[in-house]
Design an enzyme around this catalytic site. Structure first.
Site, short mmCIF file in Angstrom:
data_model
loop_
_atom_site.label_atom_id
_atom_site.label_comp_id
_atom_site.label_asym_id
_atom_site.label_seq_id
_atom_site.Cartn_x
_atom_site.Cartn_y
_atom_site.Cartn_z
CB SER A 127 8.78 1.31 0.86
OG SER A 127 7.63 2.11 0.91
CE1 TYR A 152 5.79 -0.44 -2.29
CE2 TYR A 152 7.16 -1.74 -3.76
CZ TYR A 152 7.00 -0.66 -2.92
OH TYR A 152 8.05 0.19 -2.69
CE LYS A 156 10.41 -2.49 -2.10
NZ LYS A 156 11.71 -2.65 -2.76
NE ARG A 298 -3.78 5.59 -3.79
CZ ARG A 298 -2.58 5.98 -4.22
NH1 ARG A 298 -2.28 5.94 -5.52
NH2 ARG A 298 -1.67 6.43 -3.38
#
Ligand code: WQD
Length: 346
Positions: A127, A152, A156, A298
């Site tokens: 990603s 997360y 990766k 966010r």
């Protein structure tokens, strides 16, 4: 003689689209999936679209014994494409151990089983989040990877480092990591697509669920970023273009065209769109007025992320063929299908 490819997480969103591309390229496919975030109904969808049903093995790759058994059974596979992972950024911040355990145990057990059964070609689902806050734009594969904000994303980045070490230790092993930007859209049939469990984290499924009346309104996380309209810019890529990139990466490995034993490619369109541009495009394509509200930023969002995709173009012979219109219309068609045939689709 057909090549046999193991696809872990092949019942998932990107995995299932890739399985279709592999079948269409005349590969034999074995899906290994624990169905923790997908349904085996997808197998019916895949056979409906391709008139071929991939072999399916329901296995939790965190279980070393079960992993070795399934790899022993399919030890004549020529390569592995590894999608199996949890991928909800927000959830990973709340439950880091769940993410490090799942995403790294599954990777390590898969690599160990491959080594044990002499399967030595590997494609990894990575990603753009491994770039963290990009130092330069567009992002090239030479951009320094940085510690991603979310666990997360960090799984990766760590996974890529593990793969690089394993490849370095095994002269026969070749690996390619594909760094996705923002996958959206669905297969043109409308029979498969993104199926977020619970409240969607990602923009596009939240938009289509809002337009379908399943969500009251879309929250736009901040419009005070240093961008053309204040909302963050991302490089959205059609999931079918992304699937085709895997088929080309696989061919590069099988034909041994690689220039290094571990290669990395950005998979995006090279085009960036802001959140407000996506909303406006959705409204004009779907004819639905979207209710949204600008809220706070966010945590972890970066202002801009878009790819330099020249390396994939030059080395894989790949570029995105599908534009924003097709990405959005296929997402909306999938959402409408979900509502119309809910009991049939999954
Ligand atoms: C896109 C933009 C949000 C939802 C993540 C992962 C990446 C990959 C794709 C898995 C951002 C805004 C979103 C909403 C909003 N995941 N947004 N309201 O964060 O770029 O990337 O998903 O492979 O690895 O990092 O994608 O779709 O969540 O957000 O305003 O309800 O839409 O702020 O600017 P993101 P996203």
């Amino acid at each position: 003689m057909k090549h046999k490819i193991i696809v872990t997480g092949g019942c998932g969103y990107i995995g299932s689209h890739t399985v279709i591309a592999l079948i269409e390229n005349n590969y034999d496919v074995v899906i290994i999936d624990d169905l923790s975030n997908s349904s085996d109904q997808i197998l019916n969808r895949i056979s409906k679209i391709t008139s071929k049903r991939p072999t399916f093995e329901k296995v939790d790759l965190k279980d070393i014994q079960a992993t070795n058994q399934v790899f022993e059974k399919h030890k004549n596979a020529d390569a592995v494409i590894h999608f199996a992972a949890h991928k909800a950024v927000g959830e990973s911040v709340q439950q880091p151990i769940k993410y490090y355990q799942n995403n790294l145990y599954t990777l390590i057990n898969t690599l160990a089983a491959m080594a044990k059964h002499h399967i030595n070609k590997f494609i990894f689902s990575s990603s753009a989040t491994v770039y963290g806050i990009p130092q330069t734009l567009p992002i090239t594969e030479n951009n320094q990877t940085q510690r991603p904000f979310s666990p997360y994303g960090n799984t990766k980045k760590i996974a890529e480092e593990i793969i690089e070490d394993v490849v370095r230790s095994n002269t026969k092993m070749l690996a390619i990591s594909l760094r996705y930007f923002n996958p959206i859209g669905a297969h043109e049939s409308g029979w498969i697509g993104e199926l977020p469990s619970g409240t969607p984290n990602n923009l596009m499924p939240f938009i289509t669920q809002t337009a379908a009346g399943l969500r009251e309104k879309l929250m736009v996380f901040g419009n005070d970023y240093p961008t053309k309209d204040g909302t963050p810019i991302r490089d959205y890529i059609h999931v079918v273009d992304l699937a085709e990139a895997h088929a080309l990466a696989l061919k590069r490995l099988l034909d041994r065209k690689v220039e290094n034993s571990f290669e990395v490619f950005n998979i995006g369109t090279g085009e960036g769109y802001s959140v407000l541009e996506i909303i406006k495009a959705f409204e004009s394509i779907s004819g639905v007025v979207l209710k949204y509200e600008i809220t706070e930023r966010r945590a972890g969002d970066v202002p801009q992320l878009y790819a330099d995709i020249n390396l994939a173009k030059e080395k894989l012979g790949w570029t995105a063929k599908r534009g924003l219109k097709e990405m959005i219309s296929s997402s909306w068609k999938w959402e409408e299908n979900l509502r119309k045939n809910k009991n049939q689709l999954y």
